[in-house]
Scaffold this motif. Sequence first.
Motif, PDB file in Angstrom:
ATOM      1  N   ILE A   1      51.026   0.355  10.803  1.00  0.00           N
ATOM      2  CA  ILE A   1      49.891  -0.575  10.796  1.00  0.00           C
ATOM      3  C   ILE A   1      49.220  -0.601   9.430  1.00  0.00           C
ATOM      4  N   TRP A   2      48.964   0.574   8.848  1.00  0.00           N
ATOM      5  CA  TRP A   2      48.334   0.628   7.527  1.00  0.00           C
ATOM      6  C   TRP A   2      49.207  -0.049   6.470  1.00  0.00           C
ATOM      7  N   CYS A   3      50.501   0.170   6.529  1.00  0.00           N
ATOM      8  CA  CYS A   3      51.399  -0.425   5.540  1.00  0.00           C
ATOM      9  C   CYS A   3      51.549  -1.929   5.756  1.00  0.00           C
ATOM     10  N   PHE A   4      51.523  -2.378   7.008  1.00  0.00           N
ATOM     11  CA  PHE A   4      51.529  -3.807   7.300  1.00  0.00           C
ATOM     12  C   PHE A   4      50.277  -4.449   6.704  1.00  0.00           C
ATOM     13  N   LEU A   5      49.125  -3.816   6.918  1.00  0.00           N
ATOM     14  CA  LEU A   5      47.870  -4.341   6.364  1.00  0.00           C
ATOM     15  C   LEU A   5      47.905  -4.378   4.838  1.00  0.00           C
ATOM     16  N   ALA A   6      48.527  -3.382   4.221  1.00  0.00           N
ATOM     17  CA  ALA A   6      48.645  -3.357   2.763  1.00  0.00           C
ATOM     18  C   ALA A   6      49.482  -4.532   2.273  1.00  0.00           C
ATOM     19  N   GLY A   7      50.544  -4.879   2.987  1.00  0.00           N
ATOM     20  CA  GLY A   7      51.359  -6.032   2.618  1.00  0.00           C
ATOM     21  C   GLY A   7      50.666  -7.340   2.937  1.00  0.00           C
ATOM     22  N   PHE A   8      49.909  -7.360   4.013  1.00  0.00           N
ATOM     23  CA  PHE A   8      49.243  -8.575   4.480  1.00  0.00           C
ATOM     24  C   PHE A   8      48.038  -8.940   3.623  1.00  0.00           C
ATOM     25  N   SER A   9      47.227  -7.955   3.294  1.00  0.00           N
ATOM     26  CA  SER A   9      45.973  -8.198   2.583  1.00  0.00           C
ATOM     27  C   SER A   9      46.168  -8.061   1.078  1.00  0.00           C
ATOM     28  N   GLU A  10      45.798  -9.098   0.363  1.00  0.00           N
ATOM     29  CA  GLU A  10      45.911  -9.050  -1.099  1.00  0.00           C
ATOM     30  C   GLU A  10      44.782  -8.225  -1.710  1.00  0.00           C
ATOM     31  N   ARG A  11      43.737  -7.927  -0.930  1.00  0.00           N
ATOM     32  CA  ARG A  11      42.583  -7.195  -1.470  1.00  0.00           C
ATOM     33  C   ARG A  11      42.540  -5.736  -1.055  1.00  0.00           C
ATOM     34  N   LEU A  12      43.304  -5.316  -0.053  1.00  0.00           N
ATOM     35  CA  LEU A  12      43.207  -3.944   0.449  1.00  0.00           C
ATOM     36  C   LEU A  12      43.590  -2.915  -0.612  1.00  0.00           C
ATOM     37  N   VAL A  13      44.750  -3.042  -1.203  1.00  0.00           N
ATOM     38  CA  VAL A  13      45.217  -2.047  -2.167  1.00  0.00           C
ATOM     39  C   VAL A  13      44.351  -2.036  -3.430  1.00  0.00           C
ATOM     40  N   PRO A  14      44.012  -3.191  -4.026  1.00  0.00           N
ATOM     41  CA  PRO A  14      43.102  -3.132  -5.177  1.00  0.00           C
ATOM     42  C   PRO A  14      41.751  -2.503  -4.838  1.00  0.00           C
ATOM     43  N   SER A  15      41.265  -2.723  -3.629  1.00  0.00           N
ATOM     44  CA  SER A  15      40.004  -2.115  -3.204  1.00  0.00           C
ATOM     45  C   SER A  15      40.135  -0.592  -3.102  1.00  0.00           C
ATOM     46  N   ILE A  16      41.231  -0.122  -2.524  1.00  0.00           N
ATOM     47  CA  ILE A  16      41.471   1.323  -2.423  1.00  0.00           C
ATOM     48  C   ILE A  16      41.579   1.934  -3.818  1.00  0.00           C
ATOM     49  N   LEU A  17      42.312   1.265  -4.694  1.00  0.00           N
ATOM     50  CA  LEU A  17      42.502   1.800  -6.041  1.00  0.00           C
ATOM     51  C   LEU A  17      41.197   1.831  -6.830  1.00  0.00           C
ATOM     52  N   SER A  18      40.385   0.787  -6.721  1.00  0.00           N
ATOM     53  CA  SER A  18      39.130   0.772  -7.487  1.00  0.00           C
ATOM     54  C   SER A  18      38.139   1.789  -6.950  1.00  0.00           C
ATOM     55  N   SER A  19      38.078   1.966  -5.631  1.00  0.00           N
ATOM     56  CA  SER A  19      37.146   2.974  -5.089  1.00  0.00           C
ATOM     57  C   SER A  19      37.624   4.390  -5.417  1.00  0.00           C
ATOM     58  N   THR A  20      38.934   4.608  -5.431  1.00  0.00           N
ATOM     59  CA  THR A  20      39.468   5.914  -5.822  1.00  0.00           C
ATOM     60  C   THR A  20      39.206   6.176  -7.302  1.00  0.00           C
ATOM     61  N   GLU A  21      39.372   5.148  -8.120  1.00  0.00           N
ATOM     62  CA  GLU A  21      39.089   5.273  -9.548  1.00  0.00           C
ATOM     63  C   GLU A  21      37.620   5.635  -9.775  1.00  0.00           C
ATOM     64  N   GLN A  22      36.728   4.997  -9.040  1.00  0.00           N
ATOM     65  CA  GLN A  22      35.296   5.279  -9.149  1.00  0.00           C
ATOM     66  C   GLN A  22      35.002   6.718  -8.735  1.00  0.00           C
ATOM     67  N   THR A  23      35.600   7.169  -7.641  1.00  0.00           N
ATOM     68  CA  THR A  23      35.391   8.526  -7.147  1.00  0.00           C
ATOM     69  C   THR A  23      35.901   9.551  -8.163  1.00  0.00           C
ATOM     70  N   LEU A  24      37.081   9.309  -8.703  1.00  0.00           N
ATOM     71  CA  LEU A  24      37.651  10.225  -9.689  1.00  0.00           C
ATOM     72  C   LEU A  24      36.825  10.230 -10.978  1.00  0.00           C
ATOM     73  N   GLY A  25      36.342   9.054 -11.380  1.00  0.00           N
ATOM     74  CA  GLY A  25      35.498   8.977 -12.569  1.00  0.00           C
ATOM     75  C   GLY A  25      34.198   9.729 -12.386  1.00  0.00           C
ATOM     76  N   ASP A  26      33.584   9.586 -11.207  1.00  0.00           N
ATOM     77  CA  ASP A  26      32.348  10.333 -10.913  1.00  0.00           C
ATOM     78  C   ASP A  26      32.599  11.823 -10.911  1.00  0.00           C
ATOM     79  N   ALA A  27      33.735  12.240 -10.342  1.00  0.00           N
ATOM     80  CA  ALA A  27      34.071  13.675 -10.301  1.00  0.00           C
ATOM     81  C   ALA A  27      34.311  14.204 -11.702  1.00  0.00           C
ATOM     82  N   ALA A  28      34.973  13.412 -12.547  1.00  0.00           N
ATOM     83  CA  ALA A  28      35.250  13.854 -13.912  1.00  0.00           C
ATOM     84  C   ALA A  28      33.962  13.966 -14.709  1.00  0.00           C
ATOM     85  N   ARG A  29      33.052  13.014 -14.528  1.00  0.00           N
ATOM     86  CA  ARG A  29      31.777  13.090 -15.240  1.00  0.00           C
ATOM     87  C   ARG A  29      30.950  14.250 -14.765  1.00  0.00           C
TER      88      ARG A  29
END
Length: 163
Positions: free
Chosen positions: A131-159
């Motif tokens: 289901i998660w992988c189907f949603l990743a293929g279906f939604s053009e915004r899901l993966v970029p959203s996951i990546l940007s929120s992970t990037e933000q979290t990692l950036g906050d942790a690094a700072r």
Amino acid sequence: MESRETASVEHKLPAELLVGLPFYTALTAGLFGAYFSRLLYIQTTAGSMSVGELKTAKEFTSIFLRGVVGMCGALVVFFFLRSGMVSGKLFPEFAELSVREGAVPLFGAEGLEKGSIRQVLPSQALALLAIWCFLAGFSERLVPSILSSTEQTLGDAARGTKK
């Protein structure tokens, strides 16, 4: 007389048949998600699409690339889920990925058993992964959203560690 549910017979499938199953499940689900999304889009907008847009929609390269993008998105989600960064009931537990083989009895007109049908069903964890992988293929915004929120979290942790 037993119900159909209780009459099913469960067997364990050999492990060598399941090698790569989660990975291929992710790829296939992402591919299906991408194509399903594209079919829905074409179905809802075909009346207002130009001739050029319709030509592009049916070209092999356009169809192929749409599927590849869906599979790439599904792989990102697969590895994100596999990393264990998220957990809970909505996310698959990779240790529980499996399939179950069973037999559903067939009944004749008078309720007499006439053989059975073999079935292979995914575990709940494998179904969640699909289901998660189907949603990743279906939604053009899901993966970029996951990546940007992970990037933000990692950036906050690094700072936070650079104090």
